[in-house]
Design a protein around this motif. Sequence first.
Motif, PDB file in Angstrom:
ATOM      1  N   VAL A 287      -2.506  -4.748  12.565  1.00  0.00           N
ATOM      2  CA  VAL A 287      -2.224  -4.128  11.267  1.00  0.00           C
ATOM      3  C   VAL A 287      -3.533  -3.773  10.578  1.00  0.00           C
ATOM      4  CG1 VAL A 287      -1.136  -4.485   9.011  1.00  0.00           C
ATOM      5  CG2 VAL A 287      -0.087  -5.465  11.069  1.00  0.00           C
ATOM      6  N   GLY A 288      -3.583  -2.586   9.983  1.00  0.00           N
ATOM      7  CA  GLY A 288      -4.762  -2.168   9.236  1.00  0.00           C
ATOM      8  C   GLY A 288      -4.431  -1.917   7.778  1.00  0.00           C
ATOM      9  N   GLN A 289      -5.096  -2.646   6.889  1.00  0.00           N
ATOM     10  CA  GLN A 289      -4.952  -2.425   5.449  1.00  0.00           C
ATOM     11  C   GLN A 289      -6.102  -1.499   5.012  1.00  0.00           C
ATOM     12  OE1 GLN A 289      -2.918  -6.062   3.397  1.00  0.00           O
ATOM     13  NE2 GLN A 289      -4.679  -6.906   4.500  1.00  0.00           N
ATOM     14  N   MET A 290      -5.839  -0.202   5.099  1.00  0.00           N
ATOM     15  CA  MET A 290      -6.927   0.754   4.939  1.00  0.00           C
ATOM     16  C   MET A 290      -7.444   0.814   3.505  1.00  0.00           C
ATOM     17  SD  MET A 290      -7.369   1.483   7.968  1.00  0.00           S
ATOM     18  CE  MET A 290      -8.819   2.406   7.522  1.00  0.00           C
ATOM     19  N   SER A 291      -6.569   0.645   2.530  1.00  0.00           N
ATOM     20  CA  SER A 291      -7.031   0.697   1.143  1.00  0.00           C
ATOM     21  C   SER A 291      -7.808  -0.556   0.764  1.00  0.00           C
ATOM     22  CB  SER A 291      -5.848   0.900   0.190  1.00  0.00           C
ATOM     23  OG  SER A 291      -5.133   2.068   0.535  1.00  0.00           O
ATOM     24  N   VAL A 292      -7.555  -1.664   1.456  1.00  0.00           N
ATOM     25  CA  VAL A 292      -8.375  -2.860   1.265  1.00  0.00           C
ATOM     26  C   VAL A 292      -9.795  -2.582   1.738  1.00  0.00           C
ATOM     27  CG1 VAL A 292      -8.742  -5.244   2.058  1.00  0.00           C
ATOM     28  CG2 VAL A 292      -6.456  -4.486   1.369  1.00  0.00           C
ATOM     29  N   ALA A 293      -9.914  -1.888   2.865  1.00  0.00           N
ATOM     30  CA  ALA A 293     -11.228  -1.590   3.428  1.00  0.00           C
ATOM     31  C   ALA A 293     -11.912  -0.430   2.701  1.00  0.00           C
ATOM     32  CB  ALA A 293     -11.089  -1.267   4.908  1.00  0.00           C
ATOM     33  N   ASP A 294     -11.164   0.592   2.360  1.00  0.00           N
ATOM     34  CA  ASP A 294     -11.712   1.778   1.688  1.00  0.00           C
ATOM     35  C   ASP A 294     -10.684   2.252   0.667  1.00  0.00           C
ATOM     36  OD1 ASP A 294     -12.945   4.121   0.911  1.00  0.00           O
ATOM     37  OD2 ASP A 294     -12.435   5.226   2.732  1.00  0.00           O
ATOM     38  N   PRO A 295     -10.862   1.878  -0.601  1.00  0.00           N
ATOM     39  CA  PRO A 295      -9.850   2.197  -1.620  1.00  0.00           C
ATOM     40  C   PRO A 295      -9.526   3.679  -1.729  1.00  0.00           C
ATOM     41  CG  PRO A 295     -11.394   0.577  -2.465  1.00  0.00           C
ATOM     42  CD  PRO A 295     -11.947   1.043  -1.147  1.00  0.00           C
ATOM     43  N   GLY A 296     -10.396   4.548  -1.266  1.00  0.00           N
ATOM     44  CA  GLY A 296     -10.127   5.976  -1.335  1.00  0.00           C
ATOM     45  C   GLY A 296      -9.002   6.447  -0.437  1.00  0.00           C
ATOM     46  N   HIS A 297      -8.455   5.558   0.387  1.00  0.00           N
ATOM     47  CA  HIS A 297      -7.355   5.955   1.264  1.00  0.00           C
ATOM     48  C   HIS A 297      -6.040   6.152   0.519  1.00  0.00           C
ATOM     49  CE1 HIS A 297      -9.825   5.286   4.819  1.00  0.00           C
ATOM     50  NE2 HIS A 297      -8.822   5.642   5.592  1.00  0.00           N
ATOM     51  N   SER A 298      -5.914   5.642  -0.695  1.00  0.00           N
ATOM     52  CA  SER A 298      -4.638   5.786  -1.415  1.00  0.00           C
ATOM     53  C   SER A 298      -4.883   5.661  -2.910  1.00  0.00           C
ATOM     54  CB  SER A 298      -3.634   4.724  -0.933  1.00  0.00           C
ATOM     55  OG  SER A 298      -4.031   3.421  -1.325  1.00  0.00           O
ATOM     56  N   PRO A 299      -3.901   6.029  -3.739  1.00  0.00           N
ATOM     57  CA  PRO A 299      -4.068   5.918  -5.188  1.00  0.00           C
ATOM     58  C   PRO A 299      -4.310   4.472  -5.625  1.00  0.00           C
ATOM     59  CG  PRO A 299      -2.201   7.337  -4.651  1.00  0.00           C
ATOM     60  CD  PRO A 299      -2.633   6.690  -3.371  1.00  0.00           C
ATOM     61  N   PRO A 300      -4.938   4.269  -6.757  1.00  0.00           N
ATOM     62  CA  PRO A 300      -5.223   2.898  -7.241  1.00  0.00           C
ATOM     63  C   PRO A 300      -3.958   2.054  -7.303  1.00  0.00           C
ATOM     64  CG  PRO A 300      -6.395   4.504  -8.573  1.00  0.00           C
ATOM     65  CD  PRO A 300      -5.488   5.299  -7.670  1.00  0.00           C
ATOM     66  N   GLY A 301      -4.077   0.798  -6.856  1.00  0.00           N
ATOM     67  CA  GLY A 301      -2.957  -0.134  -6.909  1.00  0.00           C
ATOM     68  C   GLY A 301      -1.949   0.030  -5.804  1.00  0.00           C
ATOM     69  N   THR A 302      -2.252   0.874  -4.802  1.00  0.00           N
ATOM     70  CA  THR A 302      -1.322   1.113  -3.689  1.00  0.00           C
ATOM     71  C   THR A 302      -2.003   0.725  -2.371  1.00  0.00           C
ATOM     72  OG1 THR A 302      -2.043   3.402  -3.305  1.00  0.00           O
ATOM     73  CG2 THR A 302      -0.340   3.037  -4.996  1.00  0.00           C
ATOM     74  N   GLU A 303      -1.339   0.988  -1.272  1.00  0.00           N
ATOM     75  CA  GLU A 303      -1.912   0.654   0.032  1.00  0.00           C
ATOM     76  C   GLU A 303      -1.510   1.694   1.072  1.00  0.00           C
ATOM     77  OE1 GLU A 303      -4.130  -0.469   2.595  1.00  0.00           O
ATOM     78  OE2 GLU A 303      -4.031  -2.145   1.170  1.00  0.00           O
ATOM     79  N   SER A 304      -2.497   2.139   1.856  1.00  0.00           N
ATOM     80  CA  SER A 304      -2.248   2.923   3.065  1.00  0.00           C
ATOM     81  C   SER A 304      -2.327   1.965   4.242  1.00  0.00           C
ATOM     82  CB  SER A 304      -3.296   4.038   3.199  1.00  0.00           C
ATOM     83  OG  SER A 304      -3.081   4.774   4.393  1.00  0.00           O
TER      84      SER A 304
END
Length: 533
Positions: free
Chosen positions: A374-391
């Motif tokens: 599993v990859g939490q992309m917004s944890v690693a790079d917040p620019g992957h999704s809107p603030p407060g969300t997760e890609s």
Amino acid sequence: MTTPTETVDAVVVGAGHNGLVAANLLVDAGWDVAVLEATGTSGGAVRSAEVTAPGYLSDLYSSFYPLGYASPVLAGLDLDRYGLAWRHAPDVLAHLFPDDRAAVLNRDPAVTADSLERFAPGDGRRWLDAYADWRSVAEPMLTSITTPFPPVRGGLDLLRRLHVGGALRLARRLVLPVRKLGDELFAGAGGPALLAGCALHTDLSPEDAGSGVYGWLLAMLGQQVGWPVPVGGAQRITDALVARLTGRGGRIVHRARVDRVLTARGRAMGVRTVDGGRWRARRAVLADVPAPALYLDLVGAALLPPRLVEDLAHFRWDGSTLKIDWALSAPVPWTNRAVATAGTVHLGADLDGLTGYAADLARGRLPRDPFLLVGQMSVADPGHSPPGTESLWAYTHLPFRRAWRADDLTAHLDRVEQVLEDAAPGFRRLVVGRHVAGPAELERENPSLVGGALGGGTSAAYQQLFLRPIPGLGRADTPVDRLFLASASAHPGGGVHGAPGANAARAALARDRALTGAGYARLIAAAHRTVYR
């Protein structure tokens, strides 16, 4: 009407990252290079796009890049000058057990050690000792991995550092199954789980010979350099390679599917595309395509040694893959909050569960309890999704097949999402978009991912080093003069590190040298005659 022929020094077939690396190195040497790509996009399995919901960026194939970050090949290209920058998640990796315990790998060795100490007294110190062992060999190991076989310089450096006894013990470690390696290094369950989860990024089981080296390599690189992501997504690696190549005069032609390598008197002369176009290569043809495609489709069995064609019948692919991307309206609601800050999560099995999962795959069965990466992309790079969300993404291995029933994949998707729901109750309620890529979709978008296999062939010991892709020299050179294999099917195999492309470029340059090239060609030809007679 006759289609005109274009002439260049080298034709590179395929604009995956290995093809782009090879093209860059040849351009650096002053060659005129054209890269012919079958699809409409460069990058192969190193690409990003918004496929789940607007504003959510997904890395379509590969995501986290410890090998790419540490690779001497990519470092030598100075891709930061072309816009490539890296980010790290707060924690590198978490292995979540079915009982909700988690072993956490952090770039601070003391933090990792503290996590493992909770599984067994003394395992923190054992981790630090294992990491010290790695640091003593890391540089020559990476050199050996990313240079042509045999790795003379890296091997001599290892021997100088370790002496004969230490080198023999390292050799033993390199062939251990990861279960055995974990047993030897740790007393508790946390350390072995970190190693085994990393090993199962390949198609090997915890009991397979050689699985230990993959687990050791990825885990120790995670400790040393992390598992970083490119700022702005995987596509930034491709963009940087393309910008560097075109800025130095190289060309990329998209939707130019090659259907034949043109040969004369045992030498590669160029290629033909499906529209009848012909590209003459003065110096070399390099192919960033799977080995069976190069030999059987582009060259043709009639032009190859019969023994080579026989050996290709035993070439084994790695497993098929089911890859899912989700757009979530909030971060994943993990029950164990220690997992929330990890860029990568291994989920769904302890060590025995990994063995059962791998056994199902080996028997051609869909596992009832899938193991997820599993990859939490917004944890690693917040620019992957809107603030407060997760890609978010996950993938799981399947038995290798070229055709799958839609009902089987749908049922397996439900199992995958249930694993996430069990670990993070409320996960399904957060999903605002989803993109599913099964084996057929992966191959359609990237023809080199045959049957959804990501590694260009199995990672098993019987298809590595001088046995990759088949018994031979373990080099990019082929029995066709001036034709070179530049894909993950060649040594050292899969992963985004650029070594197969770099090795092919080095071989092409060696063959073309004015004073020594003819001798090099005779030596390679003699070696091939010995192997395939």
